[in-house]
Design a protein around this motif. Structure first.
Motif, PDB file in Angstrom:
ATOM      1  N   VAL A   1      44.532  44.817  29.797  1.00 13.08           N
ATOM      2  CA  VAL A   1      44.178  45.170  31.172  1.00 13.08           C
ATOM      3  C   VAL A   1      44.983  46.422  31.527  1.00 13.08           C
ATOM      4  N   SER A   2      44.400  47.287  32.336  1.00  7.29           N
ATOM      5  CA  SER A   2      45.047  48.566  32.622  1.00  7.29           C
ATOM      6  C   SER A   2      44.876  48.933  34.089  1.00  7.29           C
TER       7      SER A   2
ATOM      8  N   THR B   1      49.810  51.726  33.790  1.00  7.66           N
ATOM      9  CA  THR B   1      50.472  50.586  33.155  1.00  7.66           C
ATOM     10  C   THR B   1      49.408  49.722  32.487  1.00  7.66           C
ATOM     11  N   THR B   2      49.553  49.528  31.196  1.00 12.10           N
ATOM     12  CA  THR B   2      48.602  48.751  30.409  1.00 12.10           C
ATOM     13  C   THR B   2      49.327  47.577  29.774  1.00 12.10           C
TER      14      THR B   2
ATOM     15  N   SER C   1      39.002  49.823  31.692  1.00 14.46           N
ATOM     16  CA  SER C   1      39.657  48.831  32.541  1.00 14.46           C
ATOM     17  C   SER C   1      40.020  49.421  33.895  1.00 14.46           C
ATOM     18  N   VAL C   2      40.579  50.635  33.899  1.00 10.26           N
ATOM     19  CA  VAL C   2      40.931  51.291  35.156  1.00 10.26           C
ATOM     20  C   VAL C   2      39.694  51.463  36.028  1.00 10.26           C
TER      21      VAL C   2
ATOM     22  N   SER D   1      40.662  47.018  36.815  1.00 11.30           N
ATOM     23  CA  SER D   1      41.625  46.419  35.891  1.00 11.30           C
ATOM     24  C   SER D   1      41.134  45.126  35.267  1.00 11.30           C
ATOM     25  N   ASN D   2      39.831  44.999  35.069  1.00  8.07           N
ATOM     26  CA  ASN D   2      39.305  43.876  34.305  1.00  8.07           C
ATOM     27  C   ASN D   2      39.816  43.942  32.866  1.00  8.07           C
ATOM     28  N   SER D   3      39.871  42.801  32.203  1.00 11.38           N
ATOM     29  CA  SER D   3      40.299  42.775  30.810  1.00 11.38           C
ATOM     30  C   SER D   3      39.158  43.214  29.907  1.00 11.38           C
TER      31      SER D   3
END
Length: 467
Positions: free
Chosen positions: A264-265, A301-302, A429-430, A434-436
């Motif tokens: 996730v990111s 941030t990931t 994801s961004v 921020s979904n996986s």
């Protein structure tokens, strides 16, 4: 932008997945699922020995210019070709080899000169230091021409290109090593050896980063050919993950006993890059296209979870005025380690086996006890030759030594692909709150039986060096 549009525009390739809980994500390429087993497993593969490694360099700017200065300190190599689209770069690079046994042929001017280099039949290794978008096409073509490849980071910028590298390496049985020099920094090597010998117990979490204020360099037309790095920063994700990820992935045995499962990111807004572009556009019209388009967020941030339940945190920030950091934090059931932030000029990290760092005296004892063989053999020379404190030289020496002795490389094509793919996946994801998203298994299941890398120099270590 919906998911299908994003995947198409970002080059993520064909992916069928449900983003709802419990729905299995299945990676495919060209509507075909990844094979159940690799066509040929390049992990642990020992190519035939090469007594004298014949090298061609493509890209002679910042990274390539440094690489050729290091190679003159190694025996058992022969530099055959130097290539860059800019003639001045090639002419300047050729001066490095004056009064040496190397007599490289020079290539420049045409967009396709690099293909002529790869087509030569007297080259064993193509060393690629070009802008990111050229890494995969050059590496694939070089392997197809029967050459081993060393390619600068990231090795690829799309999922499709990661698969191209993997499939080409497996098909040709040619090595494709990403030049992740941070795997050869002294503290990273020390903690890898300590982890191998169980000092930290079971390593359960690791952190890495690329925090480096290089904002002004994106706008330097003398250093960034065709403003390529600025163009890359129009992508919003963790764009340069491998410096922080590579060393900790080796410690966690990623692709060799474990694999990265999903990520996730999250990114902040851009508070500086767009403003700088608008400032530059007011002075130079060449920057106007970047003044009106969105740029990547200041900090990304990931977080990554592996199949065995380990976690990794990666950060990326190349705009903010912050001290340099790759974090390099290791947390295990018996101990931990962390290098950054550096204190003054103290380059060493910190180690603990409790809630406090060990004393200076105990640290020195641990450093002596767990010092890797490669550092014992060429560490002092590496510090003299330089290249980010010596890690670049250690990387080059190890690459040549493995090729000469017919040893598996420390970093194979699966590492190049899985470490590089974090960038495009983080973009998705961004863009999707921020979904996986699943991380493809480039080993096609071979990670379950692949063995950890050997850093003991038990069979190699005989490549000569010049002081």
């Amino acid at each position: 932008m919906d998911k299908r549009q994003f995947l198409k525009l970002s080059g993520l390739g064909v992916i069928t997945s449900g983003m709802m809980p419990g729905v299995k994500h299945s990676w495919t390429e060209n509507s075909q699922e990844a094979p159940a087993a690799p066509a040929f497993n390049m992990s642990g593969y020992a190519a035939p020995k090469i007594d004298t490694v014949r090298i061609a360099y493509i890209g002679l700017g910042n990274r390539g210019g440094g690489a050729i200065k290091r190679i003159v300190h190694l025996d058992n190599v022969d530099v055959k070709a130097l290539c860059d689209i800019r003639k001045d770069n090639v002419t300047e690079a050729a001066k490095t080899f004056q009064n040496t046994a190397h007599k490289p042929q020079l290539y420049s001017g045409s967009q396709d000169e690099w293909k002529k280099v790869c087509q030569r039949d007297d080259i064993d290794l193509v060393y690629i230091c070009t802008p990111w978008s050229l890494h995969t096409p050059m590496a694939v073509y070089a392997m197809e021409q029967g050459k081993h490849v060393a390619v600068e980071i990231p090795a690829a910028t799309t999922v499709d290109d990661c698969w191209k590298l993997v499939k080409t390496s497996e098909k040709t049985k040619k090595h494709c090593m990403m030049l992740e020099n941070c795997c050869y920094d002294f503290f990273e090597l020390l903690t890898l050896n300590m982890a191998r010998q169980g000092y930290f117990g079971e390593v359960i979490h690791a952190e890495g980063a690329y925090i480096h204020d290089i904002l002004d360099s994106f706008f330097d037309k003398t250093k960034r050919y065709d403003l390529w790095r600025l163009k890359e920063n129009q992508r919003n994700g963790n764009l340069y993950p491998t410096h922080g990820l590579g060393p900790v992935a080796q410690i966690l045995n990623v692709n060799r006993g474990d694999k990265m499962d999903y990520l996730v990111s999250m990114a902040s807004n851009d508070f500086m890059l767009g403003e700088k572009a608008r400032e530059m556009a007011a002075k130079d019209p060449e920057f106007k296209p970047y003044a009106t388009k969105p740029m990547r967020g200041n900090i990304n941030t990931t977080t990554i979870r592996t199949s065995k339940g380990k976690t990794i945190m990666l950060q990326h920030d190349v705009s903010s005025p912050r001290p340099y950091s790759r974090i390099h934090a290791i947390s295990g059931t018996k101990g931990s380690a962390q290098k950054y932030p550096l204190e003054g000029k103290d380059e060493r990290g910190r180690i603990s086996h409790g809630h406090e760092w060990v004393s200076e005296e105990e640290y020195k004892a641990l450093e002596k006890q767990y010092q890797p063989e490669i550092v014992k053999k060429v560490g002092e020379l590496a510090k003299k030759v330089g290249g980010h404190g010596g890690m670049d030289f250690l990387m080059d020496w190890r690459l040549i030594d493995c090729l000469r002795n017919g040893l598996p490389l420390d970093q194979d094509v699966y590492d190049a692909a899985s470490w590089s793919v974090i960038a495009p996946l983080s973009e998705w994801s961004v863009a999707n709150r921020s979904n996986s998203i699943n991380i493809p298994d480039f080993t096609s299941g071979a990670w379950k039986t692949n063995q950890p890398i050997d850093i003991a120099l038990t069979k190699g270590g005989n490549t000569g060096v010049k002081s």
